[in-house]
Design an enzyme around this catalytic site. Sequence first.
Site, PDB file in Angstrom:
ATOM      1  N   ARG A  42       0.841  -1.201   0.000  1.00  0.00           N
ATOM      2  CA  ARG A  42       0.000   0.000   0.000  1.00  0.00           C
ATOM      3  C   ARG A  42       0.874   1.248   0.000  1.00  0.00           C
ATOM      4  NH1 ARG A  42      -1.267   3.759   3.212  1.00  0.00           N
ATOM      5  NH2 ARG A  42      -0.262   2.790   4.997  1.00  0.00           N
ATOM      6  N   VAL A  43       0.459   2.209  -0.789  1.00  0.00           N
ATOM      7  CA  VAL A  43       1.038   3.549  -0.720  1.00  0.00           C
ATOM      8  C   VAL A  43      -0.124   4.511  -0.480  1.00  0.00           C
ATOM      9  CG1 VAL A  43       3.117   3.152  -2.098  1.00  0.00           C
ATOM     10  CG2 VAL A  43       0.988   3.795  -3.248  1.00  0.00           C
ATOM     11  N   SER A  44       0.195   5.685   0.091  1.00  0.00           N
ATOM     12  CA  SER A  44      -0.852   6.619   0.491  1.00  0.00           C
ATOM     13  C   SER A  44      -1.457   7.418  -0.642  1.00  0.00           C
ATOM     14  CB  SER A  44      -0.304   7.589   1.536  1.00  0.00           C
ATOM     15  OG  SER A  44       0.160   6.878   2.644  1.00  0.00           O
ATOM     16  N   SER A  45      -0.667   7.750  -1.645  1.00  0.00           N
ATOM     17  CA  SER A  45      -1.209   8.601  -2.704  1.00  0.00           C
ATOM     18  C   SER A  45      -0.932   8.016  -4.080  1.00  0.00           C
ATOM     19  CB  SER A  45      -0.626  10.011  -2.596  1.00  0.00           C
ATOM     20  OG  SER A  45       0.767   9.970  -2.768  1.00  0.00           O
ATOM     21  N   GLN A  84       2.609   7.845  -5.743  1.00  0.00           N
ATOM     22  CA  GLN A  84       3.672   7.014  -5.168  1.00  0.00           C
ATOM     23  C   GLN A  84       3.733   5.677  -5.906  1.00  0.00           C
ATOM     24  OE1 GLN A  84       2.328   7.221  -1.027  1.00  0.00           O
ATOM     25  NE2 GLN A  84       4.182   8.344  -0.521  1.00  0.00           N
TER      26      GLN A  84
END
Length: 180
Positions: free
Chosen positions: A9-12, A15
Amino acid sequence: MNHVYGYARVSSTDQDLSIQEAALKAAGATIIRSEKKSGTTTEGRTELATLIEFARAGDCVVITRIDRLARSIADLANIVRTLEKKGVHLKATEQPIDTSTPAGRAFLQMLGVFAEFETAIRKERQLEGIAKAKAEGVYKGRKASIDADRIQQLVAAGKGATEIAKELGIGRASVYRYLK
């Protein structure tokens, strides 16, 4: 046959997931679920929900770090509890976390203890700040949401608690509490 599932998972959206995905493949993950979502809550994280739903007893979920799985200790605890109930292990490639071993479970529990300690300290600081603000006359608390005069008028008019609650849009228990 037991499976090794990876979760990245990445936040944005700008990314890149490729570094996490490569680490998960190197750790033996045959199926990797990835998403670009905030980690503050598990809501809306459909890939994580799918992975947890598909995992079976004896399977393993691999992550790179626990902050990829959850941002709050409460969310992490819920996810780990759900996996444990299903007999699924959790491993992290960059941290000594492996819930299939006593040392890995202990490390995860220690992280939880430190997070709870930090929360307690933060709450204590907040209470100190509120007490200071009250002493200085700055903090007033929230405004009363119940109109006491209106309740008195309705009681004087012979209305019951249920009618008063409906008319004022409040709970009946609130009316009873006020009348005591």
